[in-house]
Design a protein around this motif. Sequence first.
Motif, PDB file in Angstrom:
ATOM      1  N   GLY A  77       0.817  -1.204   0.000  1.00  0.00           N
ATOM      2  CA  GLY A  77       0.000   0.000   0.000  1.00  0.00           C
ATOM      3  C   GLY A  77       0.853   1.257   0.000  1.00  0.00           C
ATOM      4  N   ASP A  78       0.198   2.396   0.195  1.00  0.00           N
ATOM      5  CA  ASP A  78       0.886   3.690   0.186  1.00  0.00           C
ATOM      6  C   ASP A  78       1.552   3.955   1.532  1.00  0.00           C
ATOM      7  OD1 ASP A  78       0.000   4.230  -2.401  1.00  0.00           O
ATOM      8  OD2 ASP A  78      -1.885   5.095  -1.672  1.00  0.00           O
ATOM      9  N   PRO A  79       2.525   4.858   1.563  1.00  0.00           N
ATOM     10  CA  PRO A  79       3.067   5.297   2.856  1.00  0.00           C
ATOM     11  C   PRO A  79       1.961   5.906   3.700  1.00  0.00           C
ATOM     12  CG  PRO A  79       4.458   6.041   1.037  1.00  0.00           C
ATOM     13  CD  PRO A  79       3.192   5.516   0.423  1.00  0.00           C
ATOM     14  N   ILE A  80       2.030   5.734   5.024  1.00  0.00           N
ATOM     15  CA  ILE A  80       1.000   6.300   5.892  1.00  0.00           C
ATOM     16  C   ILE A  80       1.515   7.564   6.556  1.00  0.00           C
ATOM     17  CG2 ILE A  80      -0.095   4.067   6.323  1.00  0.00           C
ATOM     18  CD1 ILE A  80       1.263   4.068   9.098  1.00  0.00           C
ATOM     19  N   VAL A  81       0.604   8.453   6.867  1.00  0.00           N
ATOM     20  CA  VAL A  81       0.897   9.640   7.654  1.00  0.00           C
ATOM     21  C   VAL A  81       0.071   9.515   8.922  1.00  0.00           C
ATOM     22  CG1 VAL A  81       0.818  12.144   7.774  1.00  0.00           C
ATOM     23  CG2 VAL A  81       1.309  11.028   5.596  1.00  0.00           C
ATOM     24  N   ILE A  82       0.727   9.367  10.081  1.00  0.00           N
ATOM     25  CA  ILE A  82       0.012   9.090  11.316  1.00  0.00           C
ATOM     26  C   ILE A  82       0.766   9.700  12.471  1.00  0.00           C
ATOM     27  CG2 ILE A  82       1.168   6.888  11.782  1.00  0.00           C
ATOM     28  CD1 ILE A  82      -1.612   5.808  12.642  1.00  0.00           C
ATOM     29  N   ASP A  83       0.049  10.033  13.528  1.00  0.00           N
ATOM     30  CA  ASP A  83       0.663  10.630  14.711  1.00  0.00           C
ATOM     31  C   ASP A  83       1.713   9.694  15.300  1.00  0.00           C
ATOM     32  OD1 ASP A  83       0.472  11.022  17.945  1.00  0.00           O
ATOM     33  OD2 ASP A  83       0.230  12.910  16.878  1.00  0.00           O
ATOM     34  N   ASP A  84       2.829  10.271  15.733  1.00  0.00           N
ATOM     35  CA  ASP A  84       3.919   9.453  16.254  1.00  0.00           C
ATOM     36  C   ASP A  84       3.517   8.640  17.480  1.00  0.00           C
ATOM     37  OD1 ASP A  84       5.689  10.342  14.323  1.00  0.00           O
ATOM     38  OD2 ASP A  84       6.374  12.032  15.537  1.00  0.00           O
ATOM     39  N   ALA A  85       2.517   9.115  18.232  1.00  0.00           N
ATOM     40  CA  ALA A  85       2.111   8.427  19.457  1.00  0.00           C
ATOM     41  C   ALA A  85       1.006   7.400  19.218  1.00  0.00           C
ATOM     42  CB  ALA A  85       1.640   9.456  20.489  1.00  0.00           C
ATOM     43  N   ARG A 138      -2.082   2.069  13.826  1.00  0.00           N
ATOM     44  CA  ARG A 138      -1.171   2.066  12.685  1.00  0.00           C
ATOM     45  C   ARG A 138      -1.566   0.968  11.687  1.00  0.00           C
ATOM     46  NH1 ARG A 138       3.591   4.974  13.381  1.00  0.00           N
ATOM     47  NH2 ARG A 138       3.673   6.075  15.360  1.00  0.00           N
ATOM     48  N   ASP A 139      -1.950  -0.206  12.210  1.00  0.00           N
ATOM     49  CA  ASP A 139      -2.381  -1.274  11.310  1.00  0.00           C
ATOM     50  C   ASP A 139      -3.630  -0.863  10.545  1.00  0.00           C
ATOM     51  OD1 ASP A 139      -0.271  -2.818  12.077  1.00  0.00           O
ATOM     52  OD2 ASP A 139      -1.417  -4.141  13.392  1.00  0.00           O
ATOM     53  N   ALA A 140      -4.581  -0.207  11.241  1.00  0.00           N
ATOM     54  CA  ALA A 140      -5.791   0.266  10.567  1.00  0.00           C
ATOM     55  C   ALA A 140      -5.438   1.275   9.471  1.00  0.00           C
ATOM     56  CB  ALA A 140      -6.746   0.894  11.583  1.00  0.00           C
ATOM     57  N   ALA A 141      -4.468   2.142   9.760  1.00  0.00           N
ATOM     58  CA  ALA A 141      -4.044   3.123   8.760  1.00  0.00           C
ATOM     59  C   ALA A 141      -3.414   2.432   7.552  1.00  0.00           C
ATOM     60  CB  ALA A 141      -3.060   4.118   9.383  1.00  0.00           C
ATOM     61  N   PHE A 162      11.855   4.430  -5.479  1.00  0.00           N
ATOM     62  CA  PHE A 162      12.767   4.692  -4.364  1.00  0.00           C
ATOM     63  C   PHE A 162      12.150   5.687  -3.385  1.00  0.00           C
ATOM     64  CE2 PHE A 162      16.027   7.447  -2.493  1.00  0.00           C
ATOM     65  CZ  PHE A 162      16.744   6.512  -1.753  1.00  0.00           C
ATOM     66  N   SER A 163      11.499   6.714  -3.899  1.00  0.00           N
ATOM     67  CA  SER A 163      10.882   7.724  -3.033  1.00  0.00           C
ATOM     68  C   SER A 163       9.804   7.103  -2.154  1.00  0.00           C
ATOM     69  CB  SER A 163      10.287   8.853  -3.877  1.00  0.00           C
ATOM     70  OG  SER A 163      11.294   9.545  -4.598  1.00  0.00           O
ATOM     71  N   VAL A 164       8.963   6.269  -2.744  1.00  0.00           N
ATOM     72  CA  VAL A 164       7.906   5.611  -1.977  1.00  0.00           C
ATOM     73  C   VAL A 164       8.509   4.705  -0.909  1.00  0.00           C
ATOM     74  CG1 VAL A 164       6.008   3.943  -2.103  1.00  0.00           C
ATOM     75  CG2 VAL A 164       6.184   5.765  -3.800  1.00  0.00           C
ATOM     76  N   SER A 165       9.572   4.020  -1.269  1.00  0.00           N
ATOM     77  CA  SER A 165      10.247   3.135  -0.318  1.00  0.00           C
ATOM     78  C   SER A 165      10.735   3.922   0.901  1.00  0.00           C
ATOM     79  CB  SER A 165      11.424   2.444  -1.021  1.00  0.00           C
ATOM     80  OG  SER A 165      12.046   1.514  -0.175  1.00  0.00           O
ATOM     81  N   MET A 166      11.360   5.058   0.670  1.00  0.00           N
ATOM     82  CA  MET A 166      11.845   5.882   1.784  1.00  0.00           C
ATOM     83  C   MET A 166      10.681   6.441   2.602  1.00  0.00           C
ATOM     84  SD  MET A 166      15.220   5.999   1.817  1.00  0.00           S
ATOM     85  CE  MET A 166      15.811   7.579   2.457  1.00  0.00           C
ATOM     86  N   GLU A 167       9.595   6.781   1.947  1.00  0.00           N
ATOM     87  CA  GLU A 167       8.434   7.311   2.663  1.00  0.00           C
ATOM     88  C   GLU A 167       7.758   6.246   3.516  1.00  0.00           C
ATOM     89  OE1 GLU A 167       7.574  10.532  -0.884  1.00  0.00           O
ATOM     90  OE2 GLU A 167       6.086   8.981  -0.479  1.00  0.00           O
ATOM     91  N   ARG A 168       7.846   4.979   3.083  1.00  0.00           N
ATOM     92  CA  ARG A 168       7.310   3.906   3.923  1.00  0.00           C
ATOM     93  C   ARG A 168       8.151   3.743   5.200  1.00  0.00           C
ATOM     94  NH1 ARG A 168       6.556   0.513  -1.110  1.00  0.00           N
ATOM     95  NH2 ARG A 168       4.362   0.722  -1.666  1.00  0.00           N
ATOM     96  N   LEU A 169       9.458   3.956   5.098  1.00  0.00           N
ATOM     97  CA  LEU A 169      10.327   3.810   6.254  1.00  0.00           C
ATOM     98  C   LEU A 169      10.237   4.995   7.215  1.00  0.00           C
ATOM     99  CD1 LEU A 169      13.641   2.371   4.736  1.00  0.00           C
ATOM    100  CD2 LEU A 169      11.924   1.158   6.080  1.00  0.00           C
ATOM    101  N   HIS A 170       9.905   6.152   6.696  1.00  0.00           N
ATOM    102  CA  HIS A 170       9.967   7.376   7.500  1.00  0.00           C
ATOM    103  C   HIS A 170       9.155   7.309   8.795  1.00  0.00           C
ATOM    104  CE1 HIS A 170       8.767  11.733   8.263  1.00  0.00           C
ATOM    105  NE2 HIS A 170      10.045  11.654   8.585  1.00  0.00           N
ATOM    106  N   PRO A 171       7.881   6.835   8.786  1.00  0.00           N
ATOM    107  CA  PRO A 171       7.120   6.820  10.046  1.00  0.00           C
ATOM    108  C   PRO A 171       7.656   5.812  11.067  1.00  0.00           C
ATOM    109  CG  PRO A 171       5.658   6.616   8.120  1.00  0.00           C
ATOM    110  CD  PRO A 171       7.047   6.383   7.644  1.00  0.00           C
ATOM    111  N   ILE A 172       8.546   4.915  10.648  1.00  0.00           N
ATOM    112  CA  ILE A 172       9.048   3.874  11.543  1.00  0.00           C
ATOM    113  C   ILE A 172      10.261   4.358  12.329  1.00  0.00           C
ATOM    114  CG2 ILE A 172       9.930   1.497  11.612  1.00  0.00           C
ATOM    115  CD1 ILE A 172       8.559   1.038   8.923  1.00  0.00           C
TER     116      ILE A 172
END
Length: 421
Positions: free
Chosen positions: A215-223, A229-232, A375-385
């Motif tokens: 799926g797409d990268p998620i944007v979610i609150d850090d807390a 997060r799974d629902a997102a 590559f951009s999508v890959s990095m965006e998937r890692l960013h929230p982690i």
Amino acid sequence: MMSREDPFARAQRLAELANGPLEKLRKHQELLERMAGYPSPAVERLLANHERMERLLSSAQPGVEFLRRWQENDPQQFIRRELELANSASALIRAAETALAKPSPIEEAGRLAKQLEIATGASAAARFFEQNSLARMAETIARQVDPFKNAIERHQLWADRLEVQMRGVTTPWVRPEIAALSIEGFAVVSRLNTAVRYKTPFDEEASEVIDDDLGDPIVIDDAAEPEARDAAHIEAGMHPGMLAFAPPAVGEILIQTGFSLKAEYAPLPATTDGSDPGLLFHPGHNALMTSVEQHLRKLISVTMSNQYGEDWIEKRVDTKMVADWKQRREEAVAKGEPPLELLQYSYLMDLKDIIIRRDHWRDVFKAVFDSKEHFSVSMERLHPIRLPLSHGRPIGTGQQFHLVSEASRILGAMGIDVFKK
């Protein structure tokens, strides 16, 4: 022991319990239609049942129909069915209902597992697919879920692979209430592993499979909690089957499907004054993220210096970004840390921005990563982690899939194989 509560009062209480979750189904109906391409019959039935209960309770004789049903059915089973309706509103169950509304050759397996759960309990139902039934289920799901064809061409090879992998999981992993989706998810995770291990992990064929599954990268609150997060992830398009396993079995499933990674130490940066940094990177999830960042920094430092000269940072990086790096280094040194190369104080997305800048990509990085978009999508998937890992906080199941897939893909593109042989 059964309660002596008045049956009609019990019905009202059950309806109140059901009201909140069932109302949420209305809000998600548009999402389900978008994900599945058509409305979910299961959701429609739940909404219809809710509306029928509302009409029943508001009628002149609200208890008559309820009492008739109560008398015709075993009270415990009746309550169980009503509570099951009330508990069917989680993001995963909604997605499962949508997926199972489609014609599927493994729907019968789901029905059998549900029958077993009622008769013998969830543990026995979860073990239903072990032993003799595994070969048949592997053959069926191999036809349901296409393999990554660049790695596995023959159907029977794909079925045999799935059977061996499923047989290797000793912890009950099938969730009986969504058994068919659990089985489909196993094949999806196995296919994902073959795609991220492909010799050119960012090419179009591999990226198409990976994008469909993650799926797409998620944007979610850090807390946010792991469940949120799974629902997102589901709402962002992750295959719901990947989150349909019994939680205690997820680690085994990752290992058996091929995500058995080499937990090697990441490369240590050199200090600018030649002193011993006294640092170690511990293996594990955080080390996998650290390995991605450190190898990217090393790649950028070496290739940009070769292409543009040793002073490339001053000439080719945004001045505000450079100022931030210098400030972080000053703060780190003030706390007693050894001074490191300036690039060591960059953030993950700083590295992405340097790599995908038009002239940098053209002159240096296209040869390494092939596709700027993927590559951009890959990095965006890692960013929230990165943030929860850096603070020692747990990550959700969906984020574990993002981490092990995208970290191994980025490192693989740089010629670094993290998979055990």
